[in-house]
Motif scaffolding. Structure first.
Motif, PDB file in Angstrom:
ATOM      1  N   ASP A  51       0.848  -1.189   0.000  1.00  0.00           N
ATOM      2  CA  ASP A  51       0.000   0.000   0.000  1.00  0.00           C
ATOM      3  C   ASP A  51       0.883   1.238   0.000  1.00  0.00           C
ATOM      4  OD1 ASP A  51      -0.061   1.459   2.786  1.00  0.00           O
ATOM      5  OD2 ASP A  51      -0.112  -0.668   3.288  1.00  0.00           O
ATOM      6  N   ARG A  87      -2.924   5.567   2.322  1.00  0.00           N
ATOM      7  CA  ARG A  87      -4.096   5.301   3.144  1.00  0.00           C
ATOM      8  C   ARG A  87      -4.579   6.626   3.710  1.00  0.00           C
ATOM      9  NH1 ARG A  87      -3.984   1.350   0.761  1.00  0.00           N
ATOM     10  NH2 ARG A  87      -4.160  -0.822   1.417  1.00  0.00           N
ATOM     11  N   ASP A 137      -2.861   1.055  -3.760  1.00  0.00           N
ATOM     12  CA  ASP A 137      -1.871  -0.013  -3.658  1.00  0.00           C
ATOM     13  C   ASP A 137      -1.158  -0.175  -4.993  1.00  0.00           C
ATOM     14  OD1 ASP A 137      -2.882  -0.528  -1.118  1.00  0.00           O
ATOM     15  OD2 ASP A 137      -4.111  -2.211  -1.771  1.00  0.00           O
TER      16      ASP A 137
END
Length: 283
Positions: free
Chosen positions: A102, A105, A188
């Motif tokens: 990732d 976020r 991601d």
């Protein structure tokens, strides 16, 4: 012998400006911060704004040359090395052929230091990447593009959309512009190896828009793209589905989106946004 500041900066610039990267598009500040030229970001914004929706089997967009072509080569130069993305472990036991890290976020800019080290990627480059291409502005554009799907969901929660400017954008007591709700990005970088497949699913109902950015180096694996499918039995999903076997929904492919370099497939998840990846066997 200790390394001088000049040597450290040169090493940093050399790592950022890898073969394929242009110093006219990517700059490294004395602070170590990486920035992209506005022309790079504007290219993507223009592509997003001017592209049109396709409606069958559900609303979706396919955008070619999503990134400025020269900059795209720089993105490829910064992908994680090796089939397994450095030392990344498979995404799950159910997907032993998928590797993922990732890079964004909500509430965090870029990959974590541990994630970047494990995937052998340059954290500063990818922090600049998500700042440029996972911004609030781009998130709002995606939500607006798919207004026909996103507006009813907002209305259920009595939240105005960004197209209702006077209601959505307001100034707080300090004069700062705030929005009625925040649309945030999760992003991601994923690598699927030979043997990977994904049966029909609709994506989580918590997502406003799903964007799949294809990053191959060539067009020799077109069949590794995404299949848009419909259920012949009228099978629908509520709130997002998990993988559903092909026979359970009498699914049929209505469109194959080729795995072309520098291409984006986007759609707003809904109860019929079925899509899949058929197993492929490229090395």
């Amino acid at each position: 012998e200790p390394i001088s500041e000049e040597e450290e900066m040169k090493a940093l610039k050399d790592d950022i400006l890898r073969p394929g990267c242009s110093a006219m598009q990517v700059t490294v500040k004395k602070s170590g911060k990486v920035e992209f030229d506005s022309s790079v970001v504007n290219h993507t914004l223009t592509k997003l704004i001017t592209s049109t929706l396709e409606t069958h089997p559900y609303e979706h967009m396919i955008i070619e040359e999503y990134f400025e072509p020269t900059f795209y080569q720089c993105v490829l130069a910064h992908l994680s090395p090796g089939p397994a993305m450095g030392r990344v472990t498979p995404a799950s036991d159910e997907s032993p052929f998928r590797y993922s890290v990732d890079i964004q976020r909500p509430g965090r800019l870029g990959p974590t230091a541990e994630g970047a080290a494990t995937a052998s990627i340059n954290r500063l480059f990818w922090r600049a990447f998500v700042k440029a291409f996972a911004s609030d502005e781009i998130a709002l554009l995606w939500v607006t593009k798919f207004r026909r799907s996103t507006e009813p969901r907002l209305a259920i929660n009595q939240i105005p959309g960004p197209w209702e400017e006077e209601k959505f954008f307001k100034a707080d007591d300090g004069g700062t512009i705030v929005t009625a709700t925040n649309f945030t990005y999760a992003m991601d970088v994923t690598r699927d190896l030979a043997g990977f497949e994904m049966v029909p699913h609709t994506d989580s109902g918590n997502r406003w828009v799903s964007t799949l950015i294809y990053l191959p180096r060539s067009s020799d694996r077109l069949d590794a793209g995404t299949s848009l499918v419909r259920s012949g039995s009228g099978h629908t999903s509520r709130g997002g589905s998990g993988p559903t076997p092909w026979k359970d929904g009498a699914f049929e492919v209505t469109k194959n989106v080729d795995y072309k370099p520098n291409t984006v497939l986007a759609f707003a998840p809904c109860d019929a946004s079925w899509h899949a990846v058929k197993e492929y066997h490229h090395p």
